[in-house]
Design an enzyme around this catalytic site. Structure first.
Site, PDB file in Angstrom:
ATOM      1  N   LYS A   1       9.655  -2.747  -9.503  1.00  0.00           N
ATOM      2  CA  LYS A   1      11.048  -2.860  -9.949  1.00  0.00           C
ATOM      3  C   LYS A   1      11.255  -2.063 -11.236  1.00  0.00           C
ATOM      4  CE  LYS A   1      12.103  -7.423  -8.023  1.00  0.00           C
ATOM      5  NZ  LYS A   1      12.424  -8.841  -8.334  1.00  0.00           N
TER       6      LYS A   1
ATOM      7  N   ALA B   1      11.133  -8.712 -13.358  1.00  0.00           N
ATOM      8  CA  ALA B   1      10.307  -9.876 -13.057  1.00  0.00           C
ATOM      9  C   ALA B   1      10.503 -10.307 -11.610  1.00  0.00           C
ATOM     10  CB  ALA B   1      10.663 -11.029 -13.997  1.00  0.00           C
ATOM     11  N   ASP B   2       9.517 -11.057 -11.112  1.00  0.00           N
ATOM     12  CA  ASP B   2       9.624 -11.654  -9.790  1.00  0.00           C
ATOM     13  C   ASP B   2       8.823 -12.950  -9.785  1.00  0.00           C
ATOM     14  OD1 ASP B   2      10.779 -10.514  -7.053  1.00  0.00           O
ATOM     15  OD2 ASP B   2       9.121 -11.889  -6.638  1.00  0.00           O
ATOM     16  N   THR B   3       9.369 -13.971  -9.139  1.00  0.00           N
ATOM     17  CA  THR B   3       8.741 -15.293  -9.106  1.00  0.00           C
ATOM     18  C   THR B   3       8.467 -15.699  -7.666  1.00  0.00           C
ATOM     19  OG1 THR B   3       9.897 -15.943 -11.130  1.00  0.00           O
ATOM     20  CG2 THR B   3       9.047 -17.728  -9.762  1.00  0.00           C
TER      21      THR B   3
ATOM     22  N   GLY C   1       5.592 -12.584 -12.190  1.00  0.00           N
ATOM     23  CA  GLY C   1       5.105 -11.313 -12.704  1.00  0.00           C
ATOM     24  C   GLY C   1       6.193 -10.707 -13.567  1.00  0.00           C
TER      25      GLY C   1
END
Length: 163
Positions: free
Chosen positions: A31, A46-48, A83
Site C-alpha cells: 500500500k 496499515a492493514d489489520t 502491519g
C-alpha cells in the site's frame, strides 16, 4: 498539519499458507509503495487481520460468513495483527503489532443480534471491540488500539524515530 486519505489499489489476496504477520506487513508495504509521495510528506499505510492458528479472518463477505466467524471465535483466544508502513522520501519503517484477544462463549442469539446491526460487515474477524462486540471480550493482552485497527503507541514511536 494537513492529512489526506489516499486509497491504494492493491491485490489483498493472501498468498498460499502466508503467515498472518507476513501478510499484514506485505500489504502495508505494498500500500505504502503503491502511492506517490511528495518530498515533504510522511505516508502511513496499515492493514489489520484477525487470525487463529493458521486461519486468517478478514472482512466477512455476508451475514452468514460473519456468523460463522463469530461462532469460530466464541469461547477462544485469537490474535489481531496490524502491519504498519511509514514512508518518507528518505526513509521507510515497517513493523507489525499483535494482540491476544479472548472471547467468552457467545450464544447464537447474541451473535445473530450483533450481526443484524451490520457492524461486523466491514471489520476483520467480523467484530469491532470498540462497539457492540466489547461485551464478548473477556481479556486482551497487548495493544487495545491495535484491535481497534491502528496501534497508536507504536505508530507514535515510529513517527518520532522518523523525526
Amino acid at each position: 498539519t494537513n492529512f489526506h486519505i489516499r486509497i491504494p489499489s492493491i491485490d489483498e489476496t493472501p498468498q498460499t499458507k502466508e503467515p498472518a504477520l507476513s501478510y499484514v506487513e506485505r500489504l502495508a508495504k505494498e500500500k505504502a509503495e503503491s502511492l506517490p509521495l511528495q518530498d515533504h510528506e510522511c505516508l502511513l499505510a496499515a492493514d489489520t487481520i484477525v487470525h487463529m492458528d493458521t486461519l486468517l479472518l478478514g472482512k466477512p463477505t455476508n451475514s452468514a460468513h460473519a456468523t460463522e466467524m463469530l461462532n469460530l471465535l466464541s469461547g477462544k483466544t485469537h490474535q489481531v495483527s496490524t502491519g504498519v508502513c511509514l514512508r518518507t522520501a528518505s526513509a521507510k519503517i515497517l513493523f507489525s503489532v499483535t494482540t491476544d484477544v479472548s472471547f467468552r462463549t457467545i450464544s447464537s442469539e447474541e451473535i445473530e443480534a450483533y450481526v443484524t446491526t451490520g457492524c461486523p460487515m466491514d471489520k476483520a474477524g467480523a467484530y469491532a471491540i470498540q462497539g457492540g462486540a466489547a461485551a464478548f471480550v473477556r481479556t486482551i493482552h497487548g495493544s487495545y488500539t491495535n484491535v481497534v485497527g491502528l496501534p497508536l503507541c507504536e505508530v507514535s514511536e515510529a513517527l518520532s524515530n522518523l523525526g
